[in-house]
Design a protein around this motif. Structure first.
Motif, PDB file in Angstrom:
ATOM      1  N   ASP A 123      22.138   4.147  60.612  1.00  0.00           N
ATOM      2  CA  ASP A 123      22.308   5.225  59.629  1.00  0.00           C
ATOM      3  C   ASP A 123      21.502   6.461  60.029  1.00  0.00           C
ATOM      4  OD1 ASP A 123      24.035   3.877  57.985  1.00  0.00           O
ATOM      5  OD2 ASP A 123      22.516   3.219  56.554  1.00  0.00           O
ATOM      6  N   ILE A 124      20.301   6.234  60.543  1.00  0.00           N
ATOM      7  CA  ILE A 124      19.441   7.349  60.933  1.00  0.00           C
ATOM      8  C   ILE A 124      19.962   8.021  62.208  1.00  0.00           C
ATOM      9  CG2 ILE A 124      17.140   7.938  61.832  1.00  0.00           C
ATOM     10  CD1 ILE A 124      15.981   5.962  59.771  1.00  0.00           C
ATOM     11  N   THR A 125      20.263   7.227  63.229  1.00  0.00           N
ATOM     12  CA  THR A 125      20.712   7.845  64.492  1.00  0.00           C
ATOM     13  C   THR A 125      22.062   8.542  64.326  1.00  0.00           C
ATOM     14  OG1 THR A 125      21.663   5.729  65.250  1.00  0.00           O
ATOM     15  CG2 THR A 125      19.416   6.245  65.960  1.00  0.00           C
ATOM     16  N   ALA A 126      22.834   8.146  63.312  1.00  0.00           N
ATOM     17  CA  ALA A 126      24.119   8.814  63.050  1.00  0.00           C
ATOM     18  C   ALA A 126      23.914  10.268  62.607  1.00  0.00           C
ATOM     19  CB  ALA A 126      24.896   8.053  61.980  1.00  0.00           C
ATOM     20  N   GLN A 127      22.707  10.602  62.142  1.00  0.00           N
ATOM     21  CA  GLN A 127      22.420  11.974  61.699  1.00  0.00           C
ATOM     22  C   GLN A 127      22.083  12.895  62.861  1.00  0.00           C
ATOM     23  OE1 GLN A 127      23.056  12.127  58.451  1.00  0.00           O
ATOM     24  NE2 GLN A 127      23.207   9.908  58.596  1.00  0.00           N
ATOM     25  N   PHE A 128      21.825  12.302  64.037  1.00  0.00           N
ATOM     26  CA  PHE A 128      21.348  13.104  65.166  1.00  0.00           C
ATOM     27  C   PHE A 128      22.514  13.702  65.947  1.00  0.00           C
ATOM     28  CE2 PHE A 128      17.279  10.292  65.549  1.00  0.00           C
ATOM     29  CZ  PHE A 128      16.821  10.843  64.361  1.00  0.00           C
ATOM     30  N   GLY A 129      22.469  15.023  66.105  1.00  0.00           N
ATOM     31  CA  GLY A 129      23.507  15.669  66.899  1.00  0.00           C
ATOM     32  C   GLY A 129      23.057  15.858  68.345  1.00  0.00           C
ATOM     33  N   GLY A 130      21.749  15.741  68.579  1.00  0.00           N
ATOM     34  CA  GLY A 130      21.198  15.971  69.916  1.00  0.00           C
ATOM     35  C   GLY A 130      21.265  14.741  70.797  1.00  0.00           C
ATOM     36  N   THR A 131      20.579  14.807  71.936  1.00  0.00           N
ATOM     37  CA  THR A 131      20.671  13.730  72.930  1.00  0.00           C
ATOM     38  C   THR A 131      19.482  12.779  72.887  1.00  0.00           C
ATOM     39  OG1 THR A 131      19.625  15.195  74.540  1.00  0.00           O
ATOM     40  CG2 THR A 131      22.031  15.138  74.517  1.00  0.00           C
ATOM     41  N   ARG A 178      25.732  -3.069  69.543  1.00  0.00           N
ATOM     42  CA  ARG A 178      26.210  -4.254  70.288  1.00  0.00           C
ATOM     43  C   ARG A 178      25.433  -5.512  69.905  1.00  0.00           C
ATOM     44  NH1 ARG A 178      27.347  -0.593  74.630  1.00  0.00           N
ATOM     45  NH2 ARG A 178      25.181  -0.635  75.330  1.00  0.00           N
ATOM     46  N   VAL A 179      24.087  -5.436  69.971  1.00  0.00           N
ATOM     47  CA  VAL A 179      23.307  -6.655  69.722  1.00  0.00           C
ATOM     48  C   VAL A 179      23.388  -7.101  68.262  1.00  0.00           C
ATOM     49  CG1 VAL A 179      21.708  -6.305  71.650  1.00  0.00           C
ATOM     50  CG2 VAL A 179      21.103  -5.421  69.376  1.00  0.00           C
ATOM     51  N   SER A 180      23.599  -6.141  67.347  1.00  0.00           N
ATOM     52  CA  SER A 180      23.649  -6.511  65.928  1.00  0.00           C
ATOM     53  C   SER A 180      24.955  -7.201  65.555  1.00  0.00           C
ATOM     54  CB  SER A 180      23.434  -5.286  65.034  1.00  0.00           C
ATOM     55  OG  SER A 180      24.505  -4.374  65.155  1.00  0.00           O
ATOM     56  N   THR A 181      25.898  -7.230  66.496  1.00  0.00           N
ATOM     57  CA  THR A 181      27.156  -7.959  66.252  1.00  0.00           C
ATOM     58  C   THR A 181      26.867  -9.409  65.889  1.00  0.00           C
ATOM     59  OG1 THR A 181      28.190  -6.558  67.937  1.00  0.00           O
ATOM     60  CG2 THR A 181      29.431  -8.491  67.240  1.00  0.00           C
ATOM     61  N   ILE A 182      25.813  -9.943  66.475  1.00  0.00           N
ATOM     62  CA  ILE A 182      25.525 -11.374  66.302  1.00  0.00           C
ATOM     63  C   ILE A 182      24.658 -11.648  65.066  1.00  0.00           C
ATOM     64  CG2 ILE A 182      23.345 -11.696  67.572  1.00  0.00           C
ATOM     65  CD1 ILE A 182      25.476 -13.795  69.145  1.00  0.00           C
ATOM     66  N   SER A 183      24.130 -10.571  64.451  1.00  0.00           N
ATOM     67  CA  SER A 183      23.220 -10.773  63.316  1.00  0.00           C
ATOM     68  C   SER A 183      23.986 -11.226  62.081  1.00  0.00           C
ATOM     69  CB  SER A 183      22.458  -9.482  63.007  1.00  0.00           C
ATOM     70  OG  SER A 183      23.358  -8.496  62.546  1.00  0.00           O
ATOM     71  N   SER A 184      23.267 -11.851  61.171  1.00  0.00           N
ATOM     72  CA  SER A 184      23.890 -12.286  59.922  1.00  0.00           C
ATOM     73  C   SER A 184      23.975 -11.092  58.979  1.00  0.00           C
ATOM     74  CB  SER A 184      23.076 -13.404  59.274  1.00  0.00           C
ATOM     75  OG  SER A 184      21.828 -12.905  58.849  1.00  0.00           O
ATOM     76  N   THR A 207      20.486 -10.042  73.628  1.00  0.00           N
ATOM     77  CA  THR A 207      19.418  -9.139  74.096  1.00  0.00           C
ATOM     78  C   THR A 207      20.028  -8.027  74.936  1.00  0.00           C
ATOM     79  OG1 THR A 207      19.028 -10.399  76.122  1.00  0.00           O
ATOM     80  CG2 THR A 207      17.682 -10.991  74.213  1.00  0.00           C
ATOM     81  N   GLU A 208      19.356  -6.898  74.954  1.00  0.00           N
ATOM     82  CA  GLU A 208      19.774  -5.796  75.823  1.00  0.00           C
ATOM     83  C   GLU A 208      18.541  -4.980  76.180  1.00  0.00           C
ATOM     84  OE1 GLU A 208      23.048  -2.163  76.108  1.00  0.00           O
ATOM     85  OE2 GLU A 208      23.409  -3.882  74.806  1.00  0.00           O
ATOM     86  N   GLU A 209      18.493  -4.537  77.447  1.00  0.00           N
ATOM     87  CA  GLU A 209      17.348  -3.747  77.905  1.00  0.00           C
ATOM     88  C   GLU A 209      17.769  -2.299  78.141  1.00  0.00           C
ATOM     89  OE1 GLU A 209      15.856  -5.704  81.378  1.00  0.00           O
ATOM     90  OE2 GLU A 209      14.722  -7.194  80.224  1.00  0.00           O
ATOM     91  N   LEU A 210      16.836  -1.392  77.821  1.00  0.00           N
ATOM     92  CA  LEU A 210      17.076   0.041  78.038  1.00  0.00           C
ATOM     93  C   LEU A 210      15.846   0.664  78.678  1.00  0.00           C
ATOM     94  CD1 LEU A 210      18.545   1.086  74.543  1.00  0.00           C
ATOM     95  CD2 LEU A 210      19.833   0.985  76.675  1.00  0.00           C
ATOM     96  N   THR A 245      21.942   3.926  70.175  1.00  0.00           N
ATOM     97  CA  THR A 245      22.877   3.611  69.087  1.00  0.00           C
ATOM     98  C   THR A 245      23.867   2.542  69.527  1.00  0.00           C
ATOM     99  OG1 THR A 245      22.679   5.867  68.224  1.00  0.00           O
ATOM    100  CG2 THR A 245      24.595   4.610  67.505  1.00  0.00           C
ATOM    101  N   ALA A 246      24.432   2.730  70.726  1.00  0.00           N
ATOM    102  CA  ALA A 246      25.425   1.769  71.225  1.00  0.00           C
ATOM    103  C   ALA A 246      24.803   0.386  71.433  1.00  0.00           C
ATOM    104  CB  ALA A 246      26.032   2.279  72.531  1.00  0.00           C
ATOM    105  N   ALA A 247      23.565   0.355  71.956  1.00  0.00           N
ATOM    106  CA  ALA A 247      22.897  -0.923  72.217  1.00  0.00           C
ATOM    107  C   ALA A 247      22.582  -1.664  70.908  1.00  0.00           C
ATOM    108  CB  ALA A 247      21.620  -0.686  73.016  1.00  0.00           C
ATOM    109  N   VAL A 248      22.080  -0.935  69.910  1.00  0.00           N
ATOM    110  CA  VAL A 248      21.787  -1.550  68.598  1.00  0.00           C
ATOM    111  C   VAL A 248      23.074  -2.095  67.983  1.00  0.00           C
ATOM    112  CG1 VAL A 248      21.019  -1.108  66.222  1.00  0.00           C
ATOM    113  CG2 VAL A 248      19.738  -0.147  68.143  1.00  0.00           C
TER     114      VAL A 248
END
Length: 372
Positions: free
Chosen positions: A332-340, A275-281, A309-312, A270-273
């Protein structure tokens, strides 16, 4: 009508009912809240002709009666009164105005007669069942974000609620989709829901319901027919028209043969997406996922502002794959996840992807890819 009521009780009830009232109305009476004083209660009712909410609250009634006053104006007045104060509402004979008095404050509001106030006649309900508020909240929270806002496809402007039998167990299922993503959540079907018609609960009703089911100890009574649904939550009665349309066959959209499995830490992804989407239009919002053995590379290219770019490190041992998604939809989808841990199941770059949380079999998400 003459009533004395604690400010906190009046504010709580007004907070529930005034949200239904649209700020702009061509029909003046729809801007008003109906107040009905009788016995030891004050009943408040508001409607927009599609949705009606009623709540009764304890009050000291000196003189029974009823009237209607502007909902948002009354709410704003009561909200600004002093904490712990008492509020007196009184309508003199003739009923053209209501005075609101608290301490040294006094307001006079214009009234419209109760006889003008529309009634959303409920009619007969074919099914009735009780469901814990936590389970109803689960169904709403996990699907609501995927409701379509496109008015032309009105049958997607709500949550599809129905029962379905799977593996010998009857489930109450909620589904929402906007054509780009789909969310499906199940709970055990409550007694009385057997044979209920498949119904589409409108977006506005879902939003109001979500705010009302915040007490985990409350059971919600649900009554429904082909055209209406009514929820009883404590002292609140919410009646709504249903969307008159046919929900598409969502089962065909849910892929069953996706064999490329990605397991990934949900918080890191979630954090990586993000971060990289900051640059998207704003218009594109596309992020490319490049998968190889044990590695995920997220890439965003924006001709106007640059690239990121970011690698995981991930759990992935299938064939190399490149696929693109809308970053907002992923978040939106990962925001629904309470697990790890999140699990993605891919087929190929042009086919729908299945997303779920590890250990959570009752909820499934489907995401359509983007060309990147």
């Amino acid at each position: 009508m003459r009533v004395t009521i604690e400010r906190s009780n009046l504010l709580k009830s007004l907070n529930h009912v005034h949200r239904v009232v649209e700020r702009r109305n061509t029909i003046p009476i729809l801007s008003n809240v109906l107040l009905k004083a009788d016995g030891v209660t004050l009943e408040l009712k508001a409607t927009d002709l599609d949705l009606e909410i009623t709540e009764a609250t304890a009050a000291s009634v000196e003189q029974s009666g009823s009237t209607t006053v502007p909902a948002h104006l009354l709410y704003d007045i009561v909200r600004k009164l002093a904490d712990g104060s008492e509020v007196q509402l009184s309508v003199e004979p003739g009923g053209n105005s209501m005075s609101v008095t608290s301490g040294r404050s006094r307001f006079t509001l214009q009234c419209l007669p109760e006889s003008d106030f529309p009634d959303l006649t409920a009619g007969e309900f074919s099914n009735t069942f009780r469901i814990p508020s936590t389970e109803l909240r689960t169904l709403i929270d996990r699907t609501q974000f995927a409701i379509s806002t496109e008015e032309t496809r009105y049958y997607l402007n709500g949550i599809f609620l129905h029962t379905i039998e799977e593996e010998g167990a009857l489930k109450l299922r909620a589904v929402a989709t906007d054509g780009h993503r789909l969310a499906r959540a199940d709970v055990e079907a409550p007694s009385g829901s057997e044979g209920m018609p498949g119904i589409i609960v409108p977006r506005k009703t879902v939003g109001e319901l979500q705010k009302l089911v915040d007490d985990p100890d409350v059971s919600v009574t649900v009554e429904l027919s082909d055209a209406k649904i009514r929820f009883t939550i404590g002292g609140v009665l919410l009646t709504s028209k249903l969307i008159d349309g046919t929900f598409p066959d969502y089962q065909r959209v849910i892929p069953s043969g996706n064999d490329k499995e990605l397991k990934i830490d949900c918080a890191s992804f979630t954090a990586a997406v993000d971060r990289v989407s900051t640059i998207s239009s704003e218009r594109g919002r596309a992020v490319k996922l490049s998968l190889s053995d044990g590695l995920l590379t997220l890439t965003v290219n924006n001709p106007d502002s640059g690239s990121a770019t970011e690698e995981l490190a991930v759990g992935y041992d299938s064939d190399a794959l490149e696929i693109g998604f809308n970053a907002r939809y992923l978040l939106d989808i990962t925001a629904q996840f309470g697990g790890t841990e999140a699990v993605f199941l891919f087929a190929d770059p042009g086919s729908p992807t299945l997303v779920r949380e590890t250990g959570e079999e009752e909820t499934v998400y489907v995401l359509m890819p983007m060309r990147v």
